[in-house]
Design an enzyme around this catalytic site. Sequence first.
Site, PDB file in Angstrom:
ATOM      1  N   CYS A   1      56.809 -58.014  22.938  1.00 54.75           N
ATOM      2  CA  CYS A   1      55.436 -57.978  23.468  1.00 54.75           C
ATOM      3  C   CYS A   1      54.448 -58.715  22.570  1.00 54.75           C
ATOM      4  O   CYS A   1      53.227 -58.507  22.664  1.00 54.75           O
ATOM      5  CB  CYS A   1      54.984 -56.532  23.697  1.00 54.75           C
ATOM      6  SG  CYS A   1      56.080 -55.616  24.817  1.00 54.75           S
TER       7      CYS A   1
ATOM      8  N   ALA B   1      57.849 -50.150  27.205  1.00 59.95           N
ATOM      9  CA  ALA B   1      56.988 -51.301  27.504  1.00 59.95           C
ATOM     10  C   ALA B   1      56.412 -51.149  28.902  1.00 59.95           C
ATOM     11  O   ALA B   1      57.088 -50.676  29.817  1.00 59.95           O
ATOM     12  CB  ALA B   1      57.786 -52.596  27.398  1.00 59.95           C
TER      13      ALA B   1
ATOM     14  N   GLY C   1      54.230 -53.380  31.835  1.00 63.07           N
ATOM     15  CA  GLY C   1      53.665 -54.647  32.297  1.00 63.07           C
ATOM     16  C   GLY C   1      53.657 -54.646  33.813  1.00 63.07           C
ATOM     17  O   GLY C   1      54.709 -54.519  34.440  1.00 63.07           O
TER      18      GLY C   1
ATOM     19  N   LEU D   1      57.570 -50.412  34.154  1.00 61.68           N
ATOM     20  CA  LEU D   1      57.840 -49.995  32.782  1.00 61.68           C
ATOM     21  C   LEU D   1      59.333 -50.029  32.483  1.00 61.68           C
ATOM     22  O   LEU D   1      60.173 -49.912  33.373  1.00 61.68           O
ATOM     23  CB  LEU D   1      57.258 -48.599  32.524  1.00 61.68           C
ATOM     24  CG  LEU D   1      57.740 -47.424  33.366  1.00 61.68           C
ATOM     25  CD1 LEU D   1      58.991 -46.786  32.765  1.00 61.68           C
ATOM     26  CD2 LEU D   1      56.638 -46.384  33.503  1.00 61.68           C
TER      27      LEU D   1
ATOM     28  N   GLY E   1      51.768 -58.598  33.651  1.00 67.22           N
ATOM     29  CA  GLY E   1      50.982 -58.713  32.432  1.00 67.22           C
ATOM     30  C   GLY E   1      51.872 -58.634  31.206  1.00 67.22           C
ATOM     31  O   GLY E   1      53.029 -58.222  31.266  1.00 67.22           O
ATOM     32  N   GLY E   2      51.326 -59.064  30.068  1.00 64.94           N
ATOM     33  CA  GLY E   2      52.046 -58.915  28.809  1.00 64.94           C
ATOM     34  C   GLY E   2      52.825 -60.144  28.394  1.00 64.94           C
ATOM     35  O   GLY E   2      52.861 -61.163  29.084  1.00 64.94           O
TER      36      GLY E   2
ATOM     37  N   ILE F   1      56.538 -61.320  25.862  1.00 65.20           N
ATOM     38  CA  ILE F   1      57.988 -61.252  26.015  1.00 65.20           C
ATOM     39  C   ILE F   1      58.526 -59.853  25.706  1.00 65.20           C
ATOM     40  O   ILE F   1      58.033 -59.169  24.806  1.00 65.20           O
ATOM     41  CB  ILE F   1      58.679 -62.318  25.123  1.00 65.20           C
ATOM     42  CG1 ILE F   1      60.152 -62.477  25.509  1.00 65.20           C
ATOM     43  CG2 ILE F   1      58.517 -61.973  23.637  1.00 65.20           C
ATOM     44  CD1 ILE F   1      60.805 -63.706  24.913  1.00 65.20           C
ATOM     45  N   THR F   2      59.529 -59.452  26.490  1.00 65.77           N
ATOM     46  CA  THR F   2      60.242 -58.208  26.203  1.00 65.77           C
ATOM     47  C   THR F   2      61.678 -58.358  26.665  1.00 65.77           C
ATOM     48  O   THR F   2      62.072 -59.375  27.236  1.00 65.77           O
ATOM     49  CB  THR F   2      59.564 -57.001  26.873  1.00 65.77           C
ATOM     50  OG1 THR F   2      60.098 -55.791  26.305  1.00 65.77           O
ATOM     51  CG2 THR F   2      59.784 -56.993  28.381  1.00 65.77           C
TER      52      THR F   2
ATOM     53  N   HIS G   1      65.013 -56.394  28.691  1.00 59.02           N
ATOM     54  CA  HIS G   1      65.569 -55.340  29.534  1.00 59.02           C
ATOM     55  C   HIS G   1      67.084 -55.448  29.467  1.00 59.02           C
ATOM     56  O   HIS G   1      67.628 -56.559  29.459  1.00 59.02           O
ATOM     57  CB  HIS G   1      65.138 -55.496  30.992  1.00 59.02           C
ATOM     58  CG  HIS G   1      63.663 -55.466  31.197  1.00 59.02           C
ATOM     59  ND1 HIS G   1      62.868 -54.410  30.800  1.00 59.02           N
ATOM     60  CD2 HIS G   1      62.818 -56.369  31.767  1.00 59.02           C
ATOM     61  CE1 HIS G   1      61.613 -54.657  31.116  1.00 59.02           C
ATOM     62  NE2 HIS G   1      61.551 -55.840  31.701  1.00 59.02           N
TER      63      HIS G   1
END
Length: 226
Positions: free
Chosen positions: A178, A147, A149, A161, A82-83, A85-86, A88
């Site tokens: 996000c 975050a 997702g 997360l 879910g969610g 763009i992020t 890592h």
Amino acid sequence: MSPGKTSVNIVNLGRVAYSNALQIQQRYIRQHFDSSSQTPNTILLCEHDPVYTTGIRRVSYPAEEEQRLRELGADFFRTNRGGLITFHGPGQLVCYPILNLGCFKKSVRWYVCELEKTVIKMCGKFGIKASTSVDTGIWIGNNKLCAIGIHCGRYITSHGLGLNCNTNMSWFHHIVPCGIIGKGVTSLSQELGRDVTIEEATPVLLQAFSEQFNFSLGNTEFLHSR
């Protein structure tokens, strides 16, 4: 292990490429679906090489955008979590619980709420007041610390997360994290005014996790895989 409590094993992957972590997640998920397998519930912990990932929400990320982000030196993946763009990368503790919710409560909404409460509880152990908001994730004021997702199929969870410990926050400047406009990002190090490493944060997060989900920590394995 306490009688009646579900046991959850911990597998620490160390620093691992995102593509490899996806493959490892899928291996654990398949074991849950294999009726002949006695697969324990497992939390995968890792740190990624720089990577931008997108979720399943209906926002277009054209090839030009993907190329722009790759030119920064990061990888790029479209995922089934879910969610939106992020990012890592190094200094961020990534936690992928591969859990059978039948051992806890068969509710995805409950599961996400428990993840949120887990991170808030962990922050409390560091003396930080964190909270949820109408936007996803865990927040300190208007800055996102963590975050969240997830994906859940047949009540087996994956993804999870990303908790900023001592992450280089400049990676977030190249995206709208996000998809939330007008808000920022933060880290444990920024909030505490000192260097907080993944190694320091990991046992605190796991303690909060076991308390919030009421499970016993089982075996810990170190599986370093690039």
